[in-house]
Design an enzyme around this catalytic site. Structure first.
Site, PDB file in Angstrom:
ATOM      1  N   TYR A  73      42.540  37.756  61.381  1.00  0.00           N
ATOM      2  CA  TYR A  73      41.104  37.966  61.573  1.00  0.00           C
ATOM      3  C   TYR A  73      40.578  39.084  60.682  1.00  0.00           C
ATOM      4  O   TYR A  73      39.443  39.029  60.214  1.00  0.00           O
ATOM      5  CB  TYR A  73      40.781  38.210  63.047  1.00  0.00           C
ATOM      6  CG  TYR A  73      40.841  36.925  63.842  1.00  0.00           C
ATOM      7  CD1 TYR A  73      39.782  36.014  63.787  1.00  0.00           C
ATOM      8  CD2 TYR A  73      41.959  36.592  64.591  1.00  0.00           C
ATOM      9  CE1 TYR A  73      39.848  34.821  64.473  1.00  0.00           C
ATOM     10  CE2 TYR A  73      42.029  35.393  65.283  1.00  0.00           C
ATOM     11  CZ  TYR A  73      40.970  34.513  65.218  1.00  0.00           C
ATOM     12  OH  TYR A  73      41.039  33.318  65.885  1.00  0.00           O
ATOM     13  N   ARG A  76      39.864  37.519  57.522  1.00  0.00           N
ATOM     14  CA  ARG A  76      38.617  36.746  57.582  1.00  0.00           C
ATOM     15  C   ARG A  76      37.386  37.654  57.578  1.00  0.00           C
ATOM     16  O   ARG A  76      36.355  37.301  57.021  1.00  0.00           O
ATOM     17  CB  ARG A  76      38.619  35.850  58.815  1.00  0.00           C
ATOM     18  CG  ARG A  76      39.574  34.665  58.659  1.00  0.00           C
ATOM     19  CD  ARG A  76      39.622  33.808  59.890  1.00  0.00           C
ATOM     20  NE  ARG A  76      38.315  33.235  60.212  1.00  0.00           N
ATOM     21  CZ  ARG A  76      38.085  32.522  61.325  1.00  0.00           C
ATOM     22  NH1 ARG A  76      39.060  32.307  62.183  1.00  0.00           N
ATOM     23  NH2 ARG A  76      36.883  32.033  61.559  1.00  0.00           N
ATOM     24  N   HIS A 124      30.957  30.651  70.144  1.00  0.00           N
ATOM     25  CA  HIS A 124      32.384  30.930  69.953  1.00  0.00           C
ATOM     26  C   HIS A 124      32.631  32.389  69.583  1.00  0.00           C
ATOM     27  O   HIS A 124      33.668  32.729  69.025  1.00  0.00           O
ATOM     28  CB  HIS A 124      32.972  29.999  68.884  1.00  0.00           C
ATOM     29  CG  HIS A 124      32.961  28.561  69.302  1.00  0.00           C
ATOM     30  ND1 HIS A 124      33.178  27.533  68.434  1.00  0.00           N
ATOM     31  CD2 HIS A 124      32.747  27.990  70.513  1.00  0.00           C
ATOM     32  CE1 HIS A 124      33.098  26.369  69.091  1.00  0.00           C
ATOM     33  NE2 HIS A 124      32.827  26.634  70.345  1.00  0.00           N
ATOM     34  N   CYS A 132      38.021  46.085  72.595  1.00  0.00           N
ATOM     35  CA  CYS A 132      39.317  46.302  73.228  1.00  0.00           C
ATOM     36  C   CYS A 132      39.716  45.048  74.009  1.00  0.00           C
ATOM     37  O   CYS A 132      38.898  44.459  74.715  1.00  0.00           O
ATOM     38  CB  CYS A 132      39.230  47.507  74.157  1.00  0.00           C
ATOM     39  SG  CYS A 132      40.755  47.801  75.078  1.00  0.00           S
ATOM     40  N   CYS A 167      41.142  53.452  76.255  1.00  0.00           N
ATOM     41  CA  CYS A 167      42.260  53.137  77.152  1.00  0.00           C
ATOM     42  C   CYS A 167      43.580  52.910  76.430  1.00  0.00           C
ATOM     43  O   CYS A 167      44.610  52.700  77.080  1.00  0.00           O
ATOM     44  CB  CYS A 167      41.914  51.903  78.001  1.00  0.00           C
ATOM     45  SG  CYS A 167      42.087  50.338  77.111  1.00  0.00           S
ATOM     46  N   ALA A 245      23.532  21.388  54.401  1.00  0.00           N
ATOM     47  CA  ALA A 245      22.518  22.334  54.869  1.00  0.00           C
ATOM     48  C   ALA A 245      21.813  23.019  53.698  1.00  0.00           C
ATOM     49  O   ALA A 245      20.593  23.148  53.680  1.00  0.00           O
ATOM     50  CB  ALA A 245      23.174  23.387  55.770  1.00  0.00           C
TER      51      ALA A 245
HETATM   52 ZN    ZN Z   1      40.147  49.818  76.003  1.00  0.00          ZN
END
Ligand code: ZN
Length: 262
Positions: A73, A76, A124, A132, A167, A245
């Site tokens: 990702y 990307r 999506h 996180c 966290c 398009a």
């Molecule tokens: Zn977190």
């Protein structure tokens, strides 16, 4: 005939002229002409063809190999930052000058937003809305991108995900993976938009899957015309323009012309 001379049927021009509210439903074909790879395609030029989509785009894949999934990702995100909205994105933004135009997209890129359209729903998710994976806190820190060549193997893709400042959990991309629910707010916004529109444009969405496929169907069930723009139509349209398009949308805006006072 040049490509820019895609004929727009008079019926389509009239439908758009008479619509006060248009809902535009877009898929991968919308962004293809910006150079965004389409991940539902097949064949050697498809990245899906080189990597296992279930490994890269599922909760199971994430649990099994976070560095691989995050790296994919991150790559990307880098690809997205290097491309621009195409003529189709810009034409849709222009269409909103004279009427309400709401975009519901299945794309995880931000090209509609960058062109100036109002996006009411990212069904999506949104690639760059990193957060996180544990506490959902948004992450806006740096993203290290893997350098991969055409013959890259999986090892070249691996990048350890950043760590959440709140966290300590692993940061994940803002997309919806296989096996996950669609984001509730985006789904509700999409339903709302399709419930109140008087015209639907379905653009570049070959092979729409449920539940998303039910959105244009619901509008069609109350008699709302559906214009499909796609070189390889899915058949969802009550009117179909077999074109891309980036070709058809500027032609449509040109065909609408400057609105003369009636
Ligand atoms: Zn977190």
């Amino acid at each position: 005939m040049s490509e820019s001379a895609t004929p727009i049927p008079d019926e389509v021009v009239e439908l758009v002229r008479n619509a006060r509210a248009i809902t535009v439903f877009t898929g991968a074909g919308m962004s293809a002409e910006s150079g965004i790879a389409t991940f539902r395609g097949s064949g050697d030029d498809s990245l899906w063809g080189r990597f296992d989509p279930m490994m890269l785009a599922s909760v199971d894949g994430w649990e099994a190999d976070r560095a691989l999934v995050w790296g994919w990702y991150a790559w990307r995100m880098g690809q997205l930052s290097g491309v621009e909205p195409n003529a189709g994105h810009h034409a849709l933004a222009e269409l909103a000058n004279d009427r309400s135009v709401e975009v519901v997209t299945q794309n995880v890129d931000d090209l509609h937003e960058r062109a100036g359209s109002t996006v009411v729903s990212h069904l999506h998710g949104n690639l760059v809305a990193t957060r996180c994976s544990v506490c959902r806190a948004p992450y806006d820190g740096p993203v290290t991108r893997p350098e991969i060549s055409d013959d890259a193997d999986l090892d070249a893709l691996r990048v350890e995900p950043p760590v959440c400042a709140s966290c300590g959990g692993a940061v994940r991309p803002g997309v919806v993976w296989f096996g996950e629910m669609l984001p509730e707010r985006d789904w509700d916004n999409a339903v709302e938009s399709f419930a109140h529109t008087d015209l639907v444009l379905v653009i570049g969405t070959s092979g729409i899957v449920y539940p998303a496929a039910g959105l244009p169907e619901r509008a069609a069930a109350r008699g709302v015309p559906i214009i499909e723009i796609n070189p390889d139509p899915s058949g969802v349209g009550t009117v179909t323009i077999k074109s891309t398009a980036a070709t058809a949308l500027p032609a449509l805006v040109a065909a609408l012309g400057p609105r003369s006072e009636a």
